[in-house]
Design a protein around this motif. Sequence first.
Motif, PDB file in Angstrom:
ATOM      1  N   PHE A 114       0.840  -1.199   0.000  1.00 47.07           N
ATOM      2  CA  PHE A 114       0.000   0.000   0.000  1.00 47.07           C
ATOM      3  C   PHE A 114       0.872   1.245   0.000  1.00 47.07           C
ATOM      4  N   ALA A 115       0.289   2.331  -0.421  1.00 45.36           N
ATOM      5  CA  ALA A 115       0.982   3.621  -0.481  1.00 45.36           C
ATOM      6  C   ALA A 115      -0.069   4.711  -0.625  1.00 45.36           C
ATOM      7  N   GLY A 116       0.386   5.955  -0.531  1.00 43.19           N
ATOM      8  CA  GLY A 116      -0.573   7.034  -0.723  1.00 43.19           C
ATOM      9  C   GLY A 116       0.034   8.408  -0.584  1.00 43.19           C
ATOM     10  N   ILE A 117      -0.789   9.376  -0.919  1.00 38.04           N
ATOM     11  CA  ILE A 117      -0.461  10.788  -0.751  1.00 38.04           C
ATOM     12  C   ILE A 117      -1.682  11.444  -0.119  1.00 38.04           C
ATOM     13  N   HIS A 118      -1.503  11.973   1.089  1.00 39.23           N
ATOM     14  CA  HIS A 118      -2.582  12.665   1.790  1.00 39.23           C
ATOM     15  C   HIS A 118      -2.153  14.119   1.997  1.00 39.23           C
TER      16      HIS A 118
END
Length: 197
Positions: A114-118
């Motif tokens: 998983f990964a992300g940009i918040h």
Amino acid sequence: MANNCYNWVSFTGEKKTLDILEKKFSKYDKTKYFTEFGDVVLNKKPRQYENQHFDFYYEYGTKWWDLDIDRDSDTSLFISGDTAWSPPLELTKRISGRYKLEVQHEFEEGGCDFAGIHIYKDGRVVDQKDMTYQMFRYMENPEGFWDDLNMHIECTDSWAEFIQYIDKEILKIMSVKDLKQLKYEYKQATGKPVPQD
């Protein structure tokens, strides 16, 4: 051993506020628990930190943060480093609200995919993109994505097995040029045939 989640967090705001926040982050080694550290950063009253239930220690999103502090200008503060299992999203969101800052928090965890940009502003979610680890690499670090694929090529017995390793959403958005490159890399590394276009 924990699966490490790597984080890059950018805090943007007024110099005076970032000076205060930088001092709070520099006290990390003086706290015993991540929940305690989060409370210090957020100016909360100390609590009982010993012998708490599991969720208490993950209140801010993780159990520890092996962090590095970098101050490249008066209006931005950059914190990066590994955390245990998951990113400290709850902490960075609350910091955004407590200190009235804009925060961009990027994270990746390859083991659990998983990964992300918040992005937060004044404690509110402005933008949130969650994705697979591979998709994050493909979009944000193409060189790293190709390096990962090249390392995995040697672990597969066939093109069909190799193609199963790649996130299906990436295959849908890959350019014709990238797909040709993928086949070329596979054939070069293995000497095995690949399907014709």
